[in-house]
Structures are given as C-alpha cells and as structure tokens.
Design a protein around this motif. Structure first.
Motif, mmCIF file in Angstrom:
data_model
loop_
_atom_site.group_PDB
_atom_site.id
_atom_site.type_symbol
_atom_site.label_atom_id
_atom_site.label_comp_id
_atom_site.label_asym_id
_atom_site.label_seq_id
_atom_site.Cartn_x
_atom_site.Cartn_y
_atom_site.Cartn_z
ATOM 1 N N ASN A 78 -12.381 76.817 -43.111
ATOM 2 C CA ASN A 78 -12.014 77.287 -41.770
ATOM 3 C C ASN A 78 -13.098 78.192 -41.196
ATOM 4 N N ASP A 89 -15.949 76.359 -39.425
ATOM 5 C CA ASP A 89 -15.615 75.456 -38.328
ATOM 6 C C ASP A 89 -16.445 75.799 -37.090
ATOM 7 N N ASP A 146 -13.472 77.479 -32.542
ATOM 8 C CA ASP A 146 -12.313 78.336 -32.767
ATOM 9 C C ASP A 146 -11.109 77.640 -32.142
ATOM 10 N N ASN A 156 -4.984 69.771 -36.573
ATOM 11 C CA ASN A 156 -5.236 71.011 -37.303
ATOM 12 C C ASN A 156 -4.927 70.889 -38.793
ATOM 13 N N ARG A 212 -7.900 78.128 -32.113
ATOM 14 C CA ARG A 212 -6.884 78.942 -31.425
ATOM 15 C C ARG A 212 -7.350 79.310 -30.027
ATOM 16 N N ARG A 213 -8.579 79.781 -29.933
ATOM 17 C CA ARG A 213 -9.117 80.192 -28.632
ATOM 18 C C ARG A 213 -9.304 78.988 -27.714
ATOM 19 N N SER A 214 -9.799 77.888 -28.250
ATOM 20 C CA SER A 214 -10.034 76.688 -27.455
ATOM 21 C C SER A 214 -8.737 76.144 -26.873
ATOM 22 N N GLU A 221 -4.045 77.694 -40.134
ATOM 23 C CA GLU A 221 -4.239 78.925 -40.903
ATOM 24 C C GLU A 221 -3.432 78.968 -42.192
ATOM 25 N N THR A 256 -8.480 69.906 -27.662
ATOM 26 C CA THR A 256 -9.103 70.604 -28.790
ATOM 27 C C THR A 256 -8.862 69.862 -30.094
#
Length: 263
Positions: free
Chosen positions: A209, A212, A215, A115, A217-219, A92, A141
C-alpha cells in the motif's frame, strides 16, 4: 439479510454481503461492510479476508431508491461517506482481501474489488460503472486499477461492462472459474496466502500500500465532490428520473409472455 462474518478455516475470515434482490446497498449497509472488514483485519489470528456476496450478483452499487426517497441530500451524503469508508476498509484491511465475484459487479462493487488485493470471478461475472446513466459519478479511481487508462475512460463514458475473462486478460482477475466453483477457488487462494507468517503478511500489505502511485482515498474523495455537484445542480435527479422511466419502458412482454429488453 445484511453483512455477516464467518471463519471457515484457520486464518481465514469470510465477510458476506446479502441485500436482495441485487445487492444494492443502503447507507447503513456500506458502514456495516466497512466495520466487518476492519474487524476481520484487526483479528491477530486472521491472515486473509474473503469478501463475497449472496444472490445472483456481487454488488449493484448504491440503493438508488433510497436516494430518491430522500427530499434533501442526507441520503446522498450518507451514501458518499459510507462508500468511502467501505472502499477504504478493503484497501486498508491489515491483511490481504480476496474478492469473490459472481454476476454483476457495478458501481460501488467496482470500488470494492478495485481496492481488493486479488479477485477471483465466476465466468458469468461482468464489471462496470453505469454511473453516467444513473445521475452519479465516482469509482473511476478503482476502475483504473482494473484496466488500462484509455479503456477505463471509454468504459466510464459509455457505461459499458467488461467480462471476467477480459479482466483476466488484463491481469486484474486472478482466476475465472465456473460459478459453482467460485467459493472454493477463492478459498484456495486465501488458504495459500494464510499459510504465510501472520506478522510478515501484515508487513507486506502495509508495504505494498505504501508504494501505491495513487492515494485511493484522496482520489475517490475528489470524485465524490463532482457527484455532489451533480446533485446540487439538479442534474442527478433529472438523469435518475430518465433512467427509471427507461428501465420500465425497456421491458415488454412478447406474444408468448416472454420478457424482452429493448436497446
């Protein structure tokens, strides 16, 4: 020792990690790294961040000894949250992040570089997730952002590593250079990015982003649930204890006093 930030050139911020001997980060180290990357990205004068590390390897993941010293689960919860924040901070960051990787990049290191926006690596760099050998899970991830799906699965299940040259062949590493050239090569790429208009480069990062397919963060948070399940069931401690004893047994001295590694 710790996390530091410097500004070697206009528009570029270098965030450096130094936790000897192998850059296995304690809980606070992950939070410090997250704070440093986010602060660099918020600086309106910065157009690119270079993430680097001192020592023989880029990152060895979580400090397992810190987890083993904790009779409860506070250290594990802290490591989970700290890694989540550090990985998210890289993803981010308001401007592109270039990871400069040397030596080993394992566990949490994969979360960081997976990331990042671009990776420059030394020719001795290796990448992998030895999580199953260490009683943990996670960062599939991010490994999936570096290699194709079936290779990611095989690497994850076997705890094997891949070289920088192999990742370059897959297109996930921008450039592979001799170790002595790593910092210069990372700065070269960062310098090229930093020449772009500051507002436009931030819009570009947000736009990329936004498209993409995963996700991150969620993954990753989903993966962490299974890490905690392994801890609650006692599986994590059992595997870590086995890993620790195997590590001691795998090194022995030959008749000339040289260290050998079994397996």
């Amino acid at each position: 020792m710790g996390v530091s930030t410097s500004g070697p050139e206009k528009g570029i911020s270098v965030v450096a990690v130094d936790f000897p001997p192998v850059n296995a980060l304690p809980v606070q180290g992950w939070y410090d790294l997250a704070d440093a990357v986010r602060a660099a990205g918020r600086d309106p004068e910065i157009r690119c961040v270079v993430l680097t590390a001192a020592g023989r390897g880029f990152n060895a993941g979580v400090d397992i000894k810190e987890l083993q010293r904790d009779p409860g689960h506070e250290a594990l919860i802290g490591a989970n949250r700290g890694c989540h924040e550090a990985f998210a901070a890289v993803y981010e960051c308001e401007v592109p992040v270039v990871a400069a990787v040397q030596g080993h990049c394992l566990g949490g290191g994969i979360g960081l570089v997976g990331n990042a926006d671009a990776i420059v690596a030394s020719d001795d760099a290796t990448f992998g997730l030895p999580e199953l050998d260490r009683g943990a899970l996670g960062a599939a991830t991010h490994l999936a952002r570096l290699v194709p799906q079936h290779l990611m699965r095989a690497l994850y299940y076997t705890s094997r590593t891949v070289t920088a040259a192999e990742l370059h062949a897959h297109g996930s590493v921008w450039k592979v250079v001799p170790r002595a050239r790593l910092d210069a090569a990372a700065l070269e790429l960062a310098r090229e990015i930093a020449r772009k208009d500051g507002h436009l480069i931030r819009l570009a990062k947000a736009a990329i982003n936004g498209i993409d397919p995963v996700d991150v963060r969620r993954s990753y948070r989903y993966e962490q649930g299974f890490t905690f399940e392994a801890a609650l069931s006692g599986t994590a401690d059992r595997v870590r204890d086995t890993f620790g004893s195997q590590g001691k047994d795998s090194q022995r001295k030959d008749s000339q006093g040289k260290e050998e590694t079994s397996g």
